[in-house]
Scaffold this motif. Structure first.
Motif: not given
Ligand SMILES: CC(C)(COP(=O)(O)OP(=O)(O)OC[C@H]1O[C@@H](n2cnc3c(N)ncnc32)[C@H](O)[C@@H]1OP(=O)(O)O)[C@@H](O)C(=O)NCCC(=O)NCCS
Length: 190
Positions: A103, A111, A113, A116, A152
């Motif tokens: 993803y 950040r 959700g 998620q 999570k």
């Molecule tokens: C990983 C990624 C998809 C998360 O997407 P997101 O929509 O921001 O995540 P969400 O807001 O749904 O957060 C879900 C959970 O992820 C974790 N999380 C998300 N962002 C975080 C942050 N900045 N710091 C710590 N935990 C984080 C937490 O557990 C969070 O749950 P919580 O809000 O109850 O604490 C996004 O950061 C991304 O695109 N990163 C770059 C690409 C990547 O590395 N992909 C994965 C490759 S394996």
């Protein structure tokens, strides 16, 4: 052996998102994602340098869906058709009823959700419709955010491979996470 049929593309819906097929009309947004060093920091795949790189990537997704051995969804907000992220089951191992999840989400939407929501919908589809037995995630161990998101959602870190992945002139470590189908977990407990 798992039998998959994506010919009628499974559009998924969550509270805020519509998960639809990625098409070549999304090339600009896919390029934006795959050329963003923040998004790609731990992806350990070549970054897109041109729109053609994005188009080739979309073509690979389209081929995988046509052959029923890969599936990816575009994340879009319900009020807007613009692609803001991608979630996929790539590397589907039909003989093992297992798939690897991946993803990415555009930085502006982090950040909130949103991933998620997408992960919940895609795991539900994977376990209940595709009939997967397990889902795997392979991450760069430094990708703490991805690790938190996986944990999570019940994923467990089952392995840590040292320097098993060669990318950009370096041997990188990998952390392997996995989640069993809810039914499999229940059976084991009984
Ligand atoms: C990983 C990624 C998809 C998360 O997407 P997101 O929509 O921001 O995540 P969400 O807001 O749904 O957060 C879900 C959970 O992820 C974790 N999380 C998300 N962002 C975080 C942050 N900045 N710091 C710590 N935990 C984080 C937490 O557990 C969070 O749950 P919580 O809000 O109850 O604490 C996004 O950061 C991304 O695109 N990163 C770059 C690409 C990547 O590395 N992909 C994965 C490759 S394996």
């Amino acid at each position: 052996m798992l039998v998959l049929d994506f010919s009628n593309f499974p559009v998924l819906s969550t509270k805020r998102l519509l998960l639809r097929q990625v098409t070549k009309a999304d090339a600009n947004e896919v390029f934006g994602l795959r050329s963003d060093s923040n998004v790609m920091k731990y992806i350990d795949r070549p970054m897109a340098k041109t729109i053609d790189d994005a188009i080739n990537y979309i073509q690979k997704i389209e081929n995988g869906i046509t052959n029923n051995d890969y599936i990816a969804w575009a994340l879009t907000l319900k009020e807007n058709n613009t692609l803001i992220g991608i979630i996929s089951f790539h590397r589907i191992e039909k003989e093992n009823y297992r798939a690897e999840i991946g993803y990415i989400l555009a930085t502006n939407f982090h950040r909130k959700g949103l991933m998620q929501e997408a992960v919940t919908a895609v795991l539900d589809y994977g376990f209940n419709i595709m009939k997967l037995h397990s889902v795997e995630a392979v991450i760069n161990p430094a990708n703490d955010i991805s690790a938190k998101l996986l944990e999570k959602n019940g994923f467990v870190r089952e392995a840590y491979f040292k320097e098993n992945y060669y990318f950009n002139g370096k041997f990188l470590d990998s952390a392997i996470y996995s989640l069993l189908a809810p039914a499999a977990i229940k059976e084991k407990a009984e």
